[in-house]
Scaffold this active site. Sequence first.
Site, PDB file in Angstrom:
ATOM      1  N   ASP A 179       0.770  -1.221  -0.086  1.00  7.82           N
ATOM      2  CA  ASP A 179      -0.109   0.101  -0.001  1.00  7.82           C
ATOM      3  C   ASP A 179       0.896   1.276  -0.036  1.00  7.82           C
ATOM      4  O   ASP A 179       1.823   1.401   0.666  1.00  7.82           O
ATOM      5  CB  ASP A 179      -0.880  -0.014   1.287  1.00  7.82           C
ATOM      6  N   ASN A 211     -10.662  -2.570  -5.944  1.00  7.29           N
ATOM      7  CA  ASN A 211      -9.834  -1.631  -6.587  1.00  7.29           C
ATOM      8  C   ASN A 211     -10.695  -1.207  -8.133  1.00  7.29           C
ATOM      9  O   ASN A 211     -10.294  -0.273  -8.695  1.00  7.29           O
ATOM     10  CB  ASN A 211      -8.424  -2.165  -7.014  1.00  7.29           C
TER      11      ASN A 211
HETATM   12  C1  FPP Z   1      -1.885   0.258  -3.353  1.00  8.70           C
HETATM   13  O1  FPP Z   1      -1.432   1.597  -3.331  1.00  8.70           O
HETATM   14  C2  FPP Z   1      -1.426  -0.524  -4.593  1.00  8.70           C
HETATM   15  C3  FPP Z   1      -2.121  -1.058  -5.431  1.00  8.70           C
HETATM   16  C4  FPP Z   1      -3.648  -0.985  -5.416  1.00  8.70           C
HETATM   17  C5  FPP Z   1      -1.441  -1.785  -6.572  1.00  8.70           C
HETATM   18  C6  FPP Z   1      -0.408  -2.738  -6.115  1.00  8.70           C
HETATM   19  C7  FPP Z   1       0.459  -2.762  -7.319  1.00  8.70           C
HETATM   20  C8  FPP Z   1       1.619  -2.513  -7.485  1.00  8.70           C
HETATM   21  C9  FPP Z   1       2.791  -2.578  -6.462  1.00  8.70           C
HETATM   22  C10 FPP Z   1       2.082  -2.683  -8.815  1.00  8.70           C
HETATM   23  C11 FPP Z   1       2.863  -3.922  -9.134  1.00  8.70           C
HETATM   24  C12 FPP Z   1       2.369  -5.484  -9.001  1.00  8.70           C
HETATM   25  C13 FPP Z   1       2.894  -6.553  -9.665  1.00  8.70           C
HETATM   26  C14 FPP Z   1       2.385  -7.644  -9.247  1.00  8.70           C
HETATM   27  C15 FPP Z   1       3.712  -5.976 -10.960  1.00  8.70           C
HETATM   28  P1  FPP Z   1      -2.379   2.611  -3.368  1.00  8.70           P
HETATM   29  O2  FPP Z   1      -2.830   2.967  -4.791  1.00  8.70           O
HETATM   30  O3  FPP Z   1      -3.707   2.335  -2.516  1.00  8.70           O
HETATM   31  O4  FPP Z   1      -1.802   3.957  -2.565  1.00  8.70           O
HETATM   32  P2  FPP Z   1      -2.458   4.995  -1.774  1.00  8.70           P
HETATM   33  O5  FPP Z   1      -2.946   4.310  -0.237  1.00  8.70           O
HETATM   34  O6  FPP Z   1      -1.443   5.808  -1.333  1.00  8.70           O
HETATM   35  O7  FPP Z   1      -3.333   5.786  -2.659  1.00  8.70           O
END
Ligand code: FPP
Length: 243
Positions: free
Chosen positions: A21, A69
């Site tokens: 996250d 998501n």
């Molecule tokens: C959460 O951060 C992250 C995600 C929903 C996506 C996770 C994906 C990756 C790390 C990309 C790579 C993955 C692979 C398998 C190649 P957020 O967007 O919720 O962050 P925030 O809470 O700061 O908004």
Amino acid sequence: MPADPQNEPPCGPRHVAIIMDGNGRWAEARGRPRLYGHHAGARRVREVVEACPGLGIKYLTIFAFSTENWKRTQVEVAGLMSLFKRYIIKETRTLAQNGIRVRFIGDRVRLDAKLIELMDTLERETANNDLVHLTVALNYGGRDEVARATKRLARDVAAGNLRPEDVDEETLPRYLDTRVLPDPDLVIRTSGEARISNFLLWQSAYSEYEFIDTLWPDFTAAELERLCKSFGSRERRFGAVPA
Ligand code: FPP
């Protein structure tokens, strides 16, 4: 002869699961679009996978995209889907050559055909590997997984292959997406949020949790090592009284 600590088996977690996250906040702090953070997050995945053998981690499970998501903007969802495709295309050969076995968990129904084809290919190309088992949760939700498992179990009961009185704690996990994996020993969530957000609900009943402030794109192998060491120094009792 006194034990040589260099040769002792690692006492850290065998299965680590990570809620990655903080990509969005990491990007916003730099005045960049959220997808910039997801790309930086994807680069961290490689560093963490590479660190696993040295830390005795045999199973690594990462939460890449949840059933919730889809509620993000169309631009972010499309950007993430295209990032997953590019990542698989770019990394398949390295993962296959480095002993990593990749599996995907989650419901594939909403994913596009091209992505599913790439996921199938990656699973197939790495199927004989056994150094590290990397599981990517994509369109995954713990409740959704339990509901899908229950549907399959109910079908077996209806078909006469399973008796309702034989259903116990050992039965349901055999219908989960994770049926071939051990339960996670340690679940890590980055970015300061102390929630499990529908991740591995059944499987993490006895897992240790680490909620750390680091945003996922800043997470390093050194931090993983610190968390593994701290896990090794804790006593897990699984509900029992210490001897
Ligand atoms: C959460 O951060 C992250 C995600 C929903 C996506 C996770 C994906 C990756 C790390 C990309 C790579 C993955 C692979 C398998 C190649 P957020 O967007 O919720 O962050 P925030 O809470 O700061 O908004």
